[in-house]
Design a protein around this motif. Structure first.
Motif, PDB file in Angstrom:
ATOM      1  N   VAL A 149       0.848  -1.199   0.000  1.00  0.00           N
ATOM      2  CA  VAL A 149       0.000   0.000   0.000  1.00  0.00           C
ATOM      3  C   VAL A 149       0.878   1.241   0.000  1.00  0.00           C
ATOM      4  O   VAL A 149       2.067   1.178   0.344  1.00  0.00           O
ATOM      5  CB  VAL A 149      -0.941   0.054   1.235  1.00  0.00           C
ATOM      6  CG1 VAL A 149      -1.956  -1.072   1.201  1.00  0.00           C
ATOM      7  CG2 VAL A 149      -0.163   0.041   2.533  1.00  0.00           C
ATOM      8  N   ALA A 150       0.293   2.347  -0.376  1.00  0.00           N
ATOM      9  CA  ALA A 150       0.963   3.645  -0.342  1.00  0.00           C
ATOM     10  C   ALA A 150      -0.012   4.649   0.260  1.00  0.00           C
ATOM     11  O   ALA A 150      -1.219   4.376   0.359  1.00  0.00           O
ATOM     12  CB  ALA A 150       1.356   4.069  -1.759  1.00  0.00           C
ATOM     13  N   VAL A 151       0.493   5.798   0.665  1.00  0.00           N
ATOM     14  CA  VAL A 151      -0.378   6.845   1.190  1.00  0.00           C
ATOM     15  C   VAL A 151      -1.387   7.212   0.099  1.00  0.00           C
ATOM     16  O   VAL A 151      -1.028   7.383  -1.062  1.00  0.00           O
ATOM     17  CB  VAL A 151       0.445   8.078   1.623  1.00  0.00           C
ATOM     18  CG1 VAL A 151      -0.469   9.233   1.998  1.00  0.00           C
ATOM     19  CG2 VAL A 151       1.352   7.723   2.787  1.00  0.00           C
TER      20      VAL A 151
ATOM     21  N   ARG B 167      -1.307   7.716   6.432  1.00  0.00           N
ATOM     22  CA  ARG B 167       0.088   7.858   6.872  1.00  0.00           C
ATOM     23  C   ARG B 167       0.725   6.484   6.990  1.00  0.00           C
ATOM     24  O   ARG B 167       0.096   5.542   7.461  1.00  0.00           O
ATOM     25  CB  ARG B 167       0.185   8.540   8.242  1.00  0.00           C
ATOM     26  CG  ARG B 167      -0.168  10.005   8.188  1.00  0.00           C
ATOM     27  CD  ARG B 167      -0.014  10.708   9.499  1.00  0.00           C
ATOM     28  NE  ARG B 167       1.384  10.767   9.906  1.00  0.00           N
ATOM     29  CZ  ARG B 167       1.785  11.143  11.108  1.00  0.00           C
ATOM     30  NH1 ARG B 167       0.904  11.494  12.017  1.00  0.00           N
ATOM     31  NH2 ARG B 167       3.064  11.177  11.423  1.00  0.00           N
ATOM     32  N   ILE B 168       1.981   6.389   6.568  1.00  0.00           N
ATOM     33  CA  ILE B 168       2.791   5.188   6.798  1.00  0.00           C
ATOM     34  C   ILE B 168       3.912   5.634   7.723  1.00  0.00           C
ATOM     35  O   ILE B 168       4.680   6.543   7.397  1.00  0.00           O
ATOM     36  CB  ILE B 168       3.323   4.604   5.482  1.00  0.00           C
ATOM     37  CG1 ILE B 168       2.147   4.171   4.602  1.00  0.00           C
ATOM     38  CG2 ILE B 168       4.264   3.430   5.763  1.00  0.00           C
ATOM     39  CD1 ILE B 168       2.525   3.642   3.236  1.00  0.00           C
ATOM     40  N   LEU B 169       3.987   5.021   8.900  1.00  0.00           N
ATOM     41  CA  LEU B 169       4.863   5.493   9.965  1.00  0.00           C
ATOM     42  C   LEU B 169       6.181   4.735  10.062  1.00  0.00           C
ATOM     43  O   LEU B 169       6.990   5.033  10.939  1.00  0.00           O
ATOM     44  CB  LEU B 169       4.108   5.413  11.299  1.00  0.00           C
ATOM     45  CG  LEU B 169       2.753   6.144  11.304  1.00  0.00           C
ATOM     46  CD1 LEU B 169       1.949   5.756  12.523  1.00  0.00           C
ATOM     47  CD2 LEU B 169       2.971   7.642  11.242  1.00  0.00           C
ATOM     48  N   ILE B 170       6.397   3.765   9.192  1.00  0.00           N
ATOM     49  CA  ILE B 170       7.614   2.952   9.239  1.00  0.00           C
ATOM     50  C   ILE B 170       8.236   2.883   7.858  1.00  0.00           C
ATOM     51  O   ILE B 170       7.626   3.311   6.882  1.00  0.00           O
ATOM     52  CB  ILE B 170       7.300   1.520   9.734  1.00  0.00           C
ATOM     53  CG1 ILE B 170       6.167   0.928   8.887  1.00  0.00           C
ATOM     54  CG2 ILE B 170       6.930   1.514  11.205  1.00  0.00           C
ATOM     55  CD1 ILE B 170       6.226  -0.531   8.739  1.00  0.00           C
ATOM     56  N   GLU B 171       9.435   2.320   7.781  1.00  0.00           N
ATOM     57  CA  GLU B 171      10.113   2.105   6.511  1.00  0.00           C
ATOM     58  C   GLU B 171      10.525   0.642   6.416  1.00  0.00           C
ATOM     59  O   GLU B 171      10.659  -0.047   7.428  1.00  0.00           O
ATOM     60  CB  GLU B 171      11.368   2.980   6.430  1.00  0.00           C
ATOM     61  CG  GLU B 171      11.073   4.458   6.422  1.00  0.00           C
ATOM     62  CD  GLU B 171      12.342   5.301   6.379  1.00  0.00           C
ATOM     63  OE1 GLU B 171      13.422   4.751   6.099  1.00  0.00           O
ATOM     64  OE2 GLU B 171      12.238   6.502   6.635  1.00  0.00           O
ATOM     65  N   THR B 172      10.748   0.167   5.205  1.00  0.00           N
ATOM     66  CA  THR B 172      11.201  -1.207   5.005  1.00  0.00           C
ATOM     67  C   THR B 172      12.520  -1.431   5.740  1.00  0.00           C
ATOM     68  O   THR B 172      13.415  -0.603   5.687  1.00  0.00           O
ATOM     69  CB  THR B 172      11.363  -1.498   3.497  1.00  0.00           C
ATOM     70  OG1 THR B 172      10.058  -1.585   2.923  1.00  0.00           O
ATOM     71  CG2 THR B 172      12.090  -2.810   3.257  1.00  0.00           C
ATOM     72  N   GLY B 173      12.600  -2.573   6.409  1.00  0.00           N
ATOM     73  CA  GLY B 173      13.812  -2.939   7.137  1.00  0.00           C
ATOM     74  C   GLY B 173      13.877  -2.382   8.542  1.00  0.00           C
ATOM     75  O   GLY B 173      14.831  -2.643   9.275  1.00  0.00           O
TER      76      GLY B 173
END
Length: 157
Positions: free
Chosen positions: A104-106, A138-144
């Protein structure tokens, strides 16, 4: 009503068990007494799976506003009604495989039960699904990024 007194040596012994076993919490219940000892382990970045690009080793320094100003400027996302929190400790991944588009994306519309991201825990990739339909705001994290139990991951409105 008198306060319950706990043996400081018992608390120290439980804390030592936490350190020796690498656990983060332990609880002892006996009749009407309950003693819970919790520790925060040092942050450890798990290596990403083969083929996944590692997250940057260090983030750029960020200026921090005083607590009162920060509280006014940034709302507490943990209390947002659409927050999706991590059900486990692990490493988050926003796409199914390296080089693939994110789940998913914002701005994306999601349906209840749709996969939002993966959390790797104990070499198992766990799908984190949308608890409700809505739009990802909102996406509050990043990959890894390592995540903790209860940590906000994204917001669906």
């Amino acid at each position: 009503m008198s306060a319950v007194k706990f043996d400081p040596e018992a608390i120290r012994a439980l804390a030592q068990i936490l350190r020796d076993t690498d656990l983060t919490e332990i609880e002892l219940v006996e009749k009407d007494s309950r003693l819970r000892v919790v520790r925060t382990p040092p942050a450890v970045m798990a290596p990403p799976p083969m083929g996944w690009a590692a997250a940057p080793a260090a983030a750029a320094p960020v200026a921090v506003a005083p607590a009162t100003a920060q509280a006014e400027a940034v709302p507490d996302v943990t209390k947002h009604p659409g927050v999706v929190t991590s059900p486990m400790v692990g490493v988050a991944y926003l796409s199914p495989e390296p080089g693939q588009p994110p789940f998913v994306a914002v701005g994306a519309k999601v349906v209840q039960g749709q996969t939002l991201l993966l959390i790797e825990a104990m070499k198992t990739f766990n799908q984190i699904r949308a608890p409700k339909a809505g739009t990802v705001t909102r996406i509050l994290i990043e990959t890894g990024m390592p995540v903790e139990y209860g940590e906000p991951l994204l917001i669906i409105e």
